[in-house]
Design a protein around this motif. Sequence first.
Motif: not given
Length: 325
Positions: A234, A238-240, A242-243, A245, A303-304, A322
């Motif tokens: 991560l 740019s994702y955390t 919490d992002d 799915d 969805d991630l 993605k």
Amino acid sequence: MSYAKITAQGAYVSEKAMNNQDFEKIVDTSDEWIQQRTGIIERRIAKDNEYTSDLSYKAVLDLQQNYNIDLSDVDMIINATLTPDYKTPSVASYIQAKLGLENTGAIDINAACAGFTYGLNIANGLITSGQNKKILVIGSETLSKITDYTDRNTCILFGDGAGAFLVEYSEDDPSFITSSFGSDGNKGGNLYCSELSKEMFNEELENPGFVVQNGRGVYKWAVSTVPKIVSNTLDKSSYTIDDLDWFVPHSANARMIESICEKSKIQKDQTLMSLAHYGNTSSATIPLSINLAISENKIKKDDLLMLVGFGGGLTYSSVLIKWSI
């Protein structure tokens, strides 16, 4: 610029099921003991005349039928497995022949339970470099053929199955965001299957030809390592957390995955596993988990997903994607 996109997926498991009650008849164990410690209820077992290439081929046919995909222009097949029909020719070559493809590369890779994510990342690299345009990535195993059914510590774990993804060139809609790889070969003795060498771990190997596992050693390594893999992957994006799915780890052991999720701060209901009814299918667990989730209408377009394979080697490979189907 060239991008790689996942455009189809499929799976196959044998009809024959082996449940926990079956193991009560052959080793000193119980359904309650197995479920409490592993989360496994049953697993699928290949027929005597059914091999890894057969499972791979049927997973590809499932992919083809599900999405009405033309595979005549596939230019590379990557099959991840530690249980090939033969040392050579490769399982991928069998698939190439069965599909009747004339201009297609074919390779097997062996990263054990990390094999499928390795295969996806290799496919992404081949496509984004311009080398290939359409790649089948398959994870398939017939672990029942290398399982010692007198060893109650390992025989209850393993099953057979296959999953396949199609990865294609795309100009503007990539599936792949980032990835990571690694290995700790010094801990390789915690999980091995040997037919030739008896020297690597400086001791007489047990059960030549069968898979041998130090469950505690693998558990300790995975629970301490996989949360770091998730975080490091991560951090490259740019994702955390919490992002995300969906979290799709290798389905090794339900208790192990619960500990990994707790340390990674990932909710259990965000975690996809194929363990309960298929057991540990090594390189096939991740595509089988995704196939099950799609059949249950869980995964949606865009969805991630964080995929993390880990196991024999000891190796690991992650990929953040993605979902594009």
